[in-house]
Motif scaffolding. Sequence first.
Motif, PDB file in Angstrom:
ATOM      1  N   LEU A   3      10.452   5.181  -0.886  1.00 13.00           N
ATOM      2  CA  LEU A   3       9.810   6.345  -0.273  1.00 13.00           C
ATOM      3  C   LEU A   3      10.620   7.608  -0.539  1.00 13.00           C
ATOM      4  CD1 LEU A   3       7.618   7.512   1.589  1.00 13.00           C
ATOM      5  CD2 LEU A   3       9.127   7.040   3.504  1.00 13.00           C
ATOM      6  N   LYS A   4      11.956   7.469  -0.443  1.00 11.06           N
ATOM      7  CA  LYS A   4      12.793   8.650  -0.616  1.00 11.06           C
ATOM      8  C   LYS A   4      12.638   9.191  -2.040  1.00 11.06           C
ATOM      9  CE  LYS A   4      17.345  10.516   0.189  1.00 11.06           C
ATOM     10  NZ  LYS A   4      18.703  10.304  -0.319  1.00 11.06           N
ATOM     11  N   LEU A  51      -0.549   3.697  -9.773  1.00 15.34           N
ATOM     12  CA  LEU A  51      -1.943   4.074  -9.633  1.00 15.34           C
ATOM     13  C   LEU A  51      -2.157   4.749  -8.286  1.00 15.34           C
ATOM     14  CD1 LEU A  51      -3.602   0.867 -11.061  1.00 15.34           C
ATOM     15  CD2 LEU A  51      -3.173   3.025 -12.200  1.00 15.34           C
ATOM     16  N   GLY A  52      -2.296   6.031  -8.311  1.00 16.53           N
ATOM     17  CA  GLY A  52      -2.606   6.758  -7.084  1.00 16.53           C
ATOM     18  C   GLY A  52      -3.966   7.392  -7.244  1.00 16.53           C
ATOM     19  N   VAL A  87       0.842  -1.193   0.000  1.00 12.36           N
ATOM     20  CA  VAL A  87       0.000   0.000   0.000  1.00 12.36           C
ATOM     21  C   VAL A  87       0.876   1.241   0.000  1.00 12.36           C
ATOM     22  CG1 VAL A  87      -1.897  -1.150   1.183  1.00 12.36           C
ATOM     23  CG2 VAL A  87      -0.212   0.082   2.507  1.00 12.36           C
ATOM     24  N   GLN A  88       0.399   2.226  -0.732  1.00  8.72           N
ATOM     25  CA  GLN A  88       1.108   3.499  -0.824  1.00  8.72           C
ATOM     26  C   GLN A  88       0.081   4.576  -0.498  1.00  8.72           C
ATOM     27  OE1 GLN A  88       0.622   1.718  -3.845  1.00  8.72           O
ATOM     28  NE2 GLN A  88       2.388   0.390  -3.726  1.00  8.72           N
ATOM     29  N   LEU A  89       0.265   5.227   0.638  1.00  4.83           N
ATOM     30  CA  LEU A  89      -0.767   6.142   1.128  1.00  4.83           C
ATOM     31  C   LEU A  89      -0.209   7.524   1.411  1.00  4.83           C
ATOM     32  CD1 LEU A  89      -2.304   3.788   3.793  1.00  4.83           C
ATOM     33  CD2 LEU A  89      -3.559   4.716   1.851  1.00  4.83           C
ATOM     34  N   LEU A 134       4.464   3.970   3.097  1.00  5.04           N
ATOM     35  CA  LEU A 134       4.541   2.829   2.198  1.00  5.04           C
ATOM     36  C   LEU A 134       4.629   1.578   3.052  1.00  5.04           C
ATOM     37  CD1 LEU A 134       7.197   4.018  -0.413  1.00  5.04           C
ATOM     38  CD2 LEU A 134       4.733   4.382  -0.403  1.00  5.04           C
ATOM     39  N   SER A 135       3.910   0.563   2.681  1.00  2.00           N
ATOM     40  CA  SER A 135       3.980  -0.668   3.436  1.00  2.00           C
ATOM     41  C   SER A 135       3.786  -1.830   2.484  1.00  2.00           C
ATOM     42  CB  SER A 135       2.901  -0.673   4.523  1.00  2.00           C
ATOM     43  OG  SER A 135       2.904  -1.898   5.194  1.00  2.00           O
TER      44      SER A 135
END
Lengths: 839, 361
Positions: A639-640, B123-124, A589-591, A618-619
């Motif tokens: 992430l960076k 995909l965001g 997941v990217q939040l 990010l996880s």
Amino acid sequence: MRASYRWLCELAGVDATAEVVAERLTSLGFEVEKLTACGDGVAAVQVVEVRRTMPHPQRDKLQLVEVYDGAVERSVVCGASNVPAAGGRVLLAGVGVTLASGKTLEAREVGGVLSAGMLCSEAELGLGDDATGLCVLGAADVGKAGDRLAAILPLEDTVLELGITPNRPDALGHIGLARELALSFGKTLALPKIAASSNPASSHPNGAVPIEVRIEAAARCPRYTAAALREVRVAPSPLALRYRLHTLGIRPIHNVVDVTNWILMLWGQPLHAFDASKLRGGRIVVRHAKSSETLRTLDGVERQLRTDDLLIADAERGVALAGIIGGANSEIDAHSRDVLIECAYFEPRGIRRTARAAGLSTDASHRFERGADPGVLRLALAHAVAEIQRLAGGVVTGEVVDVVAQELPPHRVALDYPAVEATLGVDIRPAEGRRILEGLGCRIVAAEALAASVDGSPDSETARRWQVEVPTWRPDLQRGIDLIEEIVRVYGYDRIPVRLPRLRPAVEAPAPLPGLLDRLRLGAANLGLREAVNYSFVSPRLLEQCGVGPAAVHLLNPLSEEQSVMRPSLLPGLLTTARLAHRHQVEAVQLFEVGHTFQAAASNAALPDERWELGVLLSGPFGRWLRQRDATADAVYELKGLVESLVAQVLGGLPEVALPTEAELGVPPFASLHPRKSVALIVDGIRLGVLGAVHPDVLAALDFARAEDVAYAQLSVAALLEVAARRGTRQAQSLPRFPSVSRDVTLQLSHQVPAAEVARALRQATDGLCESVELVDVYDMESASRNHGEDGKIGVGLVNLTFRLLYRDPQETLTDLRVDKVHAEVLRTVQQRFAVPRQ
Amino acid sequence: MGESDDEGASERLKAFDAELEQLEAGGLHGAAFAELDAPTEHELREVRAKWLGPQGSVTLLMKRLPELPAEHRRQRGQRVNAIKRNIEECFERALQEERNQQRKLDLEHGRIDVSWPGRGRRLGGLHPLTRTMRELTAILGSFGFEIADGPEVDLYEYNFDKLGFPPDHPATDMQDSFFVRRGDAGGSVKGAADVAAPRTLLRTHTSTVQVREMLRRKPPFAVIAPGAVYRRDDDVTHSPMFFQLEGLLVDEDVNFAELKGVLSLLLRRIFGDEVPVRFRPSYFPFVEPGGEVDIGRDGRWMEILGCGMVHPVVFEQVGYDARRWRGFAFGMGIDRITMLKYGIRDIRLLYGNDWRFLAQF
């Protein structure tokens, strides 16, 4: 509030469908939220007279009841235990009647006997809640055998569920609503006629319930009226009254209380009925409660009173919590004979304070705290007394008590009539304005000419200041603008034209914040992050688990412990969101979230320190970067890259992230991050935020299944704004005129040396000839040698880094010869500086 | 010596000519490539190299030119060059033909499976609340409203008193508040007395920003304030935190008709030109005349925003001359609009942060 469509139409003299009436009420500002038709299915139910009762031939528990329906006798099977003796009147639902349950009756044999219908209870007919036995008509009820139910009751009706705004206490009674309808439909309000008391007070000089009323808290109870009745027969109310109260959502009790409730629904004035024989000392005292005083109220609760509470007391003790609820000690019961009816005006704010402190909201408190009508007291009291006498008999004893502790005269409001058009943008003629205000009960007592307007031609009718006396039932009408609202409300909002204002370009430069927030959100989404929106309040436990507690800002009255403190960071919310996603089998997941965080207030600030922040989490497993074999590193570098790109988008150019100084190294920039796998982000000397692997303890506390690849960054929006402001608009650079030459260099280095430091050293060594240095490959000697079965002994602590240098001379084309020479020198310098001692 | 030199020269010339003629026979008029049938580029290059490469026959012959008597060099040189040119031309032509053929073949038979997923998809997405917020601010921005921001923890005074809420009035019931512990917002905790009359709360509406902007600015101006607000409700239709957008315009001669104009246009932009719009009276202490606006949806009216002319008491609170300035204000639930727009039935989805929901936007 619930209102009866039928009752409203009677009072307003209006003949229109319930839908039309509902629409009109809504357009007048009394939003009708729901319409419920009632009584439709049972209109054909008949009054029948019981002739005789006999046992059912086959069934023990049933009876056969012979009833007379005005024409013939019929036989009905009945299971109720309260079938009255011959001559008693009950209600028969014949074939085809639809009961309240929705069931339609059919002809039916019960135990071999054909039943001509069904004798019904109140509940079965939808007339009330009583389902214990047959509905038996009493002495007070009209209706003879053969009468249809619709003929003896206001049966077919529509109940309107209204949302009454708190400024309109007058609309909490049918007369108030009917007044509006009558005006809107051009009809005349028909106020009920009140029968003169059948027993004038003077005829009973020896009445046993003399009442002396004393008001000790004048500010809280400006006026108190009361009337006493003797020889009242407490009994159930007639079916018609019970039915009306039932449809309005009020449980019928007995005739005395039912009348007070009926008056409440009609006039909007709450009354209270005491058993006068239970009042001690023949006295009513309206006073503040004493500090240790308690009162057991009608709902059975023993209440500890506060000195701010207003109490109705007799000579010895409290008997009611004024304007809110009666006391159990003076309640009317089946044996009561003497009754005292209280009809008073209480100051709204005090009622509200007490009701809130007691956690009580009653029909009475609801009206008093909005402001009842001090002008209706005598009328409502007389009406109540007349109705009680009609239904329960009784004689009035003594004078009607009317104690005025403080005058509440109707007040006057000035209205400059030209303000009507100026406010509304439409010309409503004064005659129309007058009609509306008078229809609402206002009196225009004067219309003075205003000074001529600037253009010199005042409309003689319009250019006037009206002095308007507003009725006592409209506490909300206090100034001219209130009257303008009344005029347009009745005139109709839909009749106001639709116009666009003149364009007025904004003079003040737009604040940079909204634009930056928008670019951040859009940029984050475009980089593949999904936006979360979490509650700003979280649980203190979660904050502790996330290493960001304890919170600085607590709620006094949270809905639950889970939502009791304001978040100091976006991390807890994002971690919760990620964990939920993993539970739904989402691997990676990217939040991101953009929101306020809350820190303790500065020493003398009135409010907490509230900041806009961006959080990125990010996880999950991410692609390898530069041959890393470490999932955490992958996540952090992923992430960076994202954060650098985002900052670059927002600030217009890839930022240089400064290395932590010696002092900063090893000191975690943020307690929730891994102390050795996190860094502060510093751009142009300004700290933007932090970035790194989430602390393994945090992930363990939150039960993350994969704890190795969770990375978090948070950026201060204020810091981004500051950098952006300092940088200003990015300026274009002229294009290079000469080609560049690239050279790679691989260095064997200690793990401890940051690559950025080497890159910086490389660049410095080129004496300005190098345009960029980029890390393009990493080869971990230690793990490589381990993989080759050499037990990691050879390359312990070593890493090979490959950098690509781009050489360019802005003045001339570089020759290979020259580059080779510079490059060799660079290598020598850097190798010397970072040389790894031979093992 | 001279004779033998002459003799040698004529021998070399003869040998040269013999070879030249042979090359001319095989290399002119396209003969070099004639025998190849549908040659590949590689085959073509091989043939070319045989003639023109470093060891190619034409190249070698060319190198022998200086051995020839001077008076013949020019003429022989031209002939060798003619061969060279001819081969180059033929080569280019054949190569072109071969490439044309390849393109034709590719067009006829080439294929990639374009149904494969694209590489490195990222995909965001923006939360639907943000989408609505952006849409609303863009529309109102185009009308000339500026965006303003304010704190979510604010003074009771800004949330109620300065907006004309009478003290101890049931109007505050419409907005049941979360209060903030006293010591947390500056000053120190002094005990129960402070708790009884909390000064700070989570704003129950974005109207606090109205107050702040009026205190900060001089009219005329037009601002909007989107943001989170808080009320103590939590059920299927209420979330204790939700989003509002507040609008405020203050000028000398604005009126209710213009309020209707701005809001009608706004609602048409959001919900389409055909959307039915209804204005009806309602009550908010800080506006008068006050109203609510419904839109028609599936044959029913749905409340979408509250509005009204700024109440003079508000102007008095912020020190504006209420006889000179008029204004209108409106506030709408971004949640409600989002739910209507995106067909979201349960408000809890908006704040549940379920990936399966977020991933839809």
